[in-house]
Design an enzyme around this catalytic site. Structure first.
Site, PDB file in Angstrom:
ATOM      1  N   GLY B 133      18.737   0.668  35.235  1.00 49.14           N
ATOM      2  CA  GLY B 133      20.023   0.689  35.558  1.00 49.14           C
ATOM      3  C   GLY B 133      20.494  -0.547  35.534  1.00 49.14           C
ATOM      4  O   GLY B 133      20.352  -1.543  36.390  1.00 49.14           O
ATOM      5  N   SER B 135      23.427  -2.075  32.696  1.00 45.02           N
ATOM      6  CA  SER B 135      24.755  -2.321  32.205  1.00 45.02           C
ATOM      7  C   SER B 135      25.718  -1.413  33.315  1.00 45.02           C
ATOM      8  O   SER B 135      25.257  -0.472  33.867  1.00 45.02           O
ATOM      9  CB  SER B 135      24.996  -1.640  30.927  1.00 45.02           C
ATOM     10  OG  SER B 135      24.297  -2.296  29.867  1.00 45.02           O
ATOM     11  N   SER B 167      19.768   5.547  29.816  1.00 48.22           N
ATOM     12  CA  SER B 167      18.945   6.513  28.928  1.00 48.22           C
ATOM     13  C   SER B 167      18.043   7.357  29.845  1.00 48.22           C
ATOM     14  O   SER B 167      17.294   6.643  30.513  1.00 48.22           O
ATOM     15  CB  SER B 167      18.313   5.552  27.878  1.00 48.22           C
ATOM     16  OG  SER B 167      18.910   4.720  27.359  1.00 48.22           O
ATOM     17  N   GLU B 250      12.259  -5.445  25.840  1.00 48.67           N
ATOM     18  CA  GLU B 250      13.017  -4.560  25.289  1.00 48.67           C
ATOM     19  C   GLU B 250      13.294  -4.873  23.848  1.00 48.67           C
ATOM     20  O   GLU B 250      12.971  -4.076  22.802  1.00 48.67           O
ATOM     21  CB  GLU B 250      14.113  -4.510  25.750  1.00 48.67           C
ATOM     22  CG  GLU B 250      15.231  -3.150  25.245  1.00 48.67           C
ATOM     23  CD  GLU B 250      16.576  -3.244  25.856  1.00 48.67           C
ATOM     24  OE1 GLU B 250      17.222  -4.144  26.380  1.00 48.67           O
ATOM     25  OE2 GLU B 250      17.080  -1.886  25.888  1.00 48.67           O
ATOM     26  N   SER B 381      23.950  -6.916  21.950  1.00 43.74           N
ATOM     27  CA  SER B 381      24.193  -6.484  20.694  1.00 43.74           C
ATOM     28  C   SER B 381      23.817  -7.466  19.425  1.00 43.74           C
ATOM     29  O   SER B 381      23.219  -8.774  19.807  1.00 43.74           O
ATOM     30  CB  SER B 381      25.815  -6.614  20.605  1.00 43.74           C
ATOM     31  OG  SER B 381      26.121  -7.929  21.268  1.00 43.74           O
ATOM     32  N   GLU B 383      25.344  -9.773  17.931  1.00 39.87           N
ATOM     33  CA  GLU B 383      25.996 -10.989  18.463  1.00 39.87           C
ATOM     34  C   GLU B 383      25.008 -11.892  19.538  1.00 39.87           C
ATOM     35  O   GLU B 383      24.931 -13.056  19.558  1.00 39.87           O
ATOM     36  CB  GLU B 383      27.248 -10.827  19.029  1.00 39.87           C
ATOM     37  CG  GLU B 383      28.343 -10.596  17.689  1.00 39.87           C
ATOM     38  CD  GLU B 383      28.252  -9.069  17.256  1.00 39.87           C
ATOM     39  OE1 GLU B 383      27.557  -8.177  18.098  1.00 39.87           O
ATOM     40  OE2 GLU B 383      28.548  -8.718  16.091  1.00 39.87           O
TER      41      GLU B 383
END
Lengths: 378, 403
Positions: B133, B135, B167, B250, B381, B383
């Site tokens: 948990g 985001s 997920s 990750e 991301s 970025e």
């Protein structure tokens, strides 16, 4: 950086400190300003010979140290960072490679020790037109009883004005455009009927255009069987490509270092420009491209040393990926430096010009993308 | 340091063991198709997982006492290679959700002995599945602006708020969550990392349907959900350092080929030849496509060489590092471009959604292409990865945004 042996680390460190102390880019600039015809400074070259770099590829029986291609690549990269000019690559790397792969025992024992001690500069003469295309060799080698008569011309011959010998690609049989029918000859620069004139290129290095007007060479100067040099020429060129890749990596990493330094010091709008996300991201992309290119460049040199059977693929990958990186990097070097990057006084232009020349040598990125696809069968 | 002779002996041992323990009925099992859950697996699957777990080879580098095998990185590589060579697979990482790749390594670093003993063996055996948990709606990559609240109630924290992109939450038994434990502190200073069971009244999950039609992600709601204080990972209000580490794991796990890549996949150029045809000289009939295919193949090779170069330079002991950001972005670029090229070369056959006019492979390519769009978004991301490279590797100053 690949996992290096102790010896490789020593040579790399030696090259780094020598290049920055003895052959910094300011020396190259001074040489350019003087406008020498050969495109290098004699003391710089003598010093390289003295350090034994001319023997890195040459077996001990011929006076060399036989340390391999990755080791030579490390030196070329460090020299590339300072744009150090010399015949080291043309003669001790490409010339020596050609002799090692294609030369007879007599040719090796006559030339290799003299490449190592610097008394001979042996360079490869392959291209004839505006694009690298070995199969398009038109220079004619007419064979008449133990003799061969060479007629034609060569362009962009590296260190062509200082060379003592040329390894010349000529056509014994077949038509222009065919890979078959090529031969290699070693020809003395003072052979009758051979003339040369300097080519002034934007990177201010030494190149020559050669003209062969019925130059006679004997069977003893033929490297390998007549008309069957296509395959070995490819092997020589692949090694040359990996070597150019190493220098390109050096030119590119120096361009990156200059750019990063500028991003950290140049202030605009009240902040160092590296704090602007658009420029930070551009630097990150360039850095990633540099790391990916380095993996390809080093892998090519390692595959050559390991005599693997995928040398051709690895070398085309190297020339294309390092080429793509250097192309972008050299453009960004100017762009990020802004107006100062456009001035002749600042070094950026020297790097940009060298970058473009290195890209064209032995096939540019599109040449090698095409070749890579063919090697994969599509 | 493991000697290569010892490695050869170990390799033979692993190879023998895999040959005699991997059930032939599982050959060709498509592990990447969907997140496998306990319900959908066969008896053979369970037996194979148990056999691997008993050896500790599902998580070979973890300590033996927590269900691993206490093996070195080179030995773990041998296990991976021999399992692949035998046409077998290691079901434990995909069975545990975020357990093996992210939660486990972080518990190993930050957990108390009790926490390690409580949580790690279940992950190592593949029986306990974890979701994360992290985001929240409106937070995205700006993780530190989370607002899920955790209030101290003696033995436990009581959680209220909403998480997104959790997920596999619908099939997970445990969740690792970042929560705000000090609302008055500055963004990053007031958050903590707690672990809580999913099977409780205060936790509700909903599937999120994606553009690909699949639903691997969930929204998870905490409504007075309970996390025992003994399951606080790291120090109170120091959750940011736990999360940073977690995210490095990750990225690291996302740098190699995605798990869904099938072993016998036809090379891109062969697929292209099949759909586009060739000219007389054997080159692809569409020269523009040909060059873009070759560029993608070269990029893939460059990525692969970079992974092995970084491994070689670290002498087999790859630490979670900033290099992972470079690799994550290059992996993503290669995979997304490949998916685009695949659709393009299929032409009319590359736009199908369902129905028998399209082959399974063609329909799959469309779904994979859509699913692949997530690669440059999840795990930070593209970025965000560039921010990490410019700041942590290149030493450029913090941008004007905080992040």
């Amino acid at each position: 950086m690949a996992a290096l042996t102790e010896e490789q680390t020593l040579i790399k460190d030696q090259a780094t400190s020598w290049a920055s102390a003895e052959a910094p880019v300011s020396k190259f600039r001074a040489m350019r300003n003087e406008g020498t015809e050969v495109g290098f400074a004699k003391p710089t070259w003598d010093s390289m010979v003295e350090m034994g770099w001319t023997g890195i590829l040459v077996p001990e029986e011929y006076g060399g140290s036989d340390l391999g291609y990755l080791t030579f690549g490390l030196v070329l990269e460090e020299l590339g960072k300072q744009l150090a000019a010399s015949p080291l690559f043309a003669s001790a790397y490409v010339g020596a490679t050609a002799l090692l792969l294609a030369g007879t025992d007599e040719q090796k024992s006559s030339h290799l020790p003299r490449i190592v001690d610097g008394t001979e500069i042996v360079t490869l003469a392959v291209d004839e037109g505006p694009r690298h295309a070995p199969a398009r060799t038109a220079m004619e080698a007419k064979s008449e009883g133990g003799k061969h008569v060479l007629t034609g011309s060569k362009t962009l011959v590296l260190e062509g004005m200082s060379a003592t010998h040329f390894i010349v690609v000529a056509r014994s049989t077949g038509k222009v455009g065919e890979a078959q029918g090529l031969s290699l000859f070693i020809v003395s620069a003072d052979a009758a009927g051979l003339s040369r004139r300097p080519m002034k290129t934007m990177d201010s290095r030494g190149y020559a255009e050669l003209s062969f007007d019925g130059v006679e060479v004997s069977d003893a100067d033929l490297m390998g069987p007549a008309g069957q040099a296509g395959e070995v020429l490819d092997e020589i060129l692949d090694r040359a490509r990996a070597g150019v890749g190493a220098e390109m990596q050096g030119v590119g990493s120096q361009a990156f270092a200059m750019t990063l330094d500028y991003l950290k010091t140049r202030k605009q709008f009240g902040a160092v420009i590296g704090s602007f996300q658009a420029l930070g991201h551009r630097a990150a992309e360039l850095f990633a491209a540099m790391e990916l290119a380095r993996s390809c460049g080093e892998a090519a040199l390692q595959e050559i040393d390991a005599q693997s059977n995928s040398v051709a693929k690895a070398c085309s990958l190297s020339k294309a990926k390092v080429g793509d990186f250097l192309h972008t990097m050299s453009n960004q070097l100017i762009q990020i430096h802004g107006g100062i990057g456009m001035t002749d006084e600042f070094d950026a232009g020297l790097y940009l010009k060298r970058a473009r020349v290195l890209e064209t040598l032995y096939g540019n990125q599109s040449y090698h993308r095409d070749r890579y696809a063919r090697l994969l069968g599509f | 340091m493991t000697k290569s002779a010892d490695l050869d002996g170990f390799r033979a041992e692993v190879s023998d063991w895999v040959q005699s323990n991997f059930p032939s009925a599982l050959k060709g099992f498509d592990l990447g198709a969907d997140s496998p859950s306990e319900k959908g697996v066969s008896g053979e699957f369970r037996a194979w997982r148990q056999a691997l777990a008993d050896k500790g080879w599902g998580t070979p580098t973890w300590p033996k006492e927590y269900g691993g095998a206490g093996r070195s990185d080179p030995e773990a590589k041998v296990i991976r290679q021999e399992i692949a060579k035998a046409g077998a697979f290691n079901p434990i990482p995909p069975m545990t959700g975020m357990g093996v790749t992210m939660v486990g390594p972080t518990i190993l670093e930050y957990g108390t002995d009790e926490q390690k003993a409580k949580h790690l063996p279940g992950i190592a055996s593949g029986e306990v599945r974890w979701c994360l948990g992290l985001s929240e709606p409106n937070a995205g990559s700006d993780l530190a602006s989370l607002s899920t609240k955790a209030v101290d109630e003696g033995d436990a924290f009581i959680l209220n708020g909403q998480k997104i992109w959790t997920s596999g939450a619908h099939i997970s038994q445990w969740c690792g969550a970042v929560v705000r434990t000090d609302p008055k502190a500055k963004k990053r200073d007031g958050i903590s990392f707690v672990m809580l069971p999913m099977d409780q009244k205060g936790v509700e999950t909903r599937l999120i349907k994606l553009i690909s039609g699949a639903s691997p992600f969930c929204e998870t709601f905490f409504n007075d959900a309970r996390a025992d204080k003994s399951d606080l990972l790291g120090d109170l209000n120091d959750g940011w350092s736990v999360v940073k580490r977690l995210l490095q794991h990750e990225r690291q796990s996302q740098t190699s080929a995605p798990a869904a890549v099938k072993i016998d996949q036809e090379p891109l150029q062969e697929q292209a030849k099949r759909y586009v045809g060739t000219l007389e000289d054997g080159t692809l009939a569409d020269p523009d496509l040909r060059l873009r295919v070759v560029e993608n193949l070269m990029d893939a090779e460059a990525h692969k060489l970079t992974v092995s170069r970084i491994t070689a330079e670290a002498k087999g002991q790859v630490k979670v590092s900033a290099a992972a950001s470079i690799l994550k972005n290059s992996m993503t670029r290669v995979a997304q471009t490949k998916a685009e090229l695949t659709l393009e070369m299929m032409g009319n056959q590359g736009i199908g959604w369902e129905g028998e006019q399209f082959s399974e492979e063609e329909l799959r390519s469309v779904r994979d292409w859509l699913m692949g769009k997530a690669m440059s978004i999840y795990g930070g991301s593209a970025e965000i990865q560039n921010n990490i490279i410019s700041k942590n590797i290149l030493g450029l100053p913090e941008t004007t945004q905080q992040g």
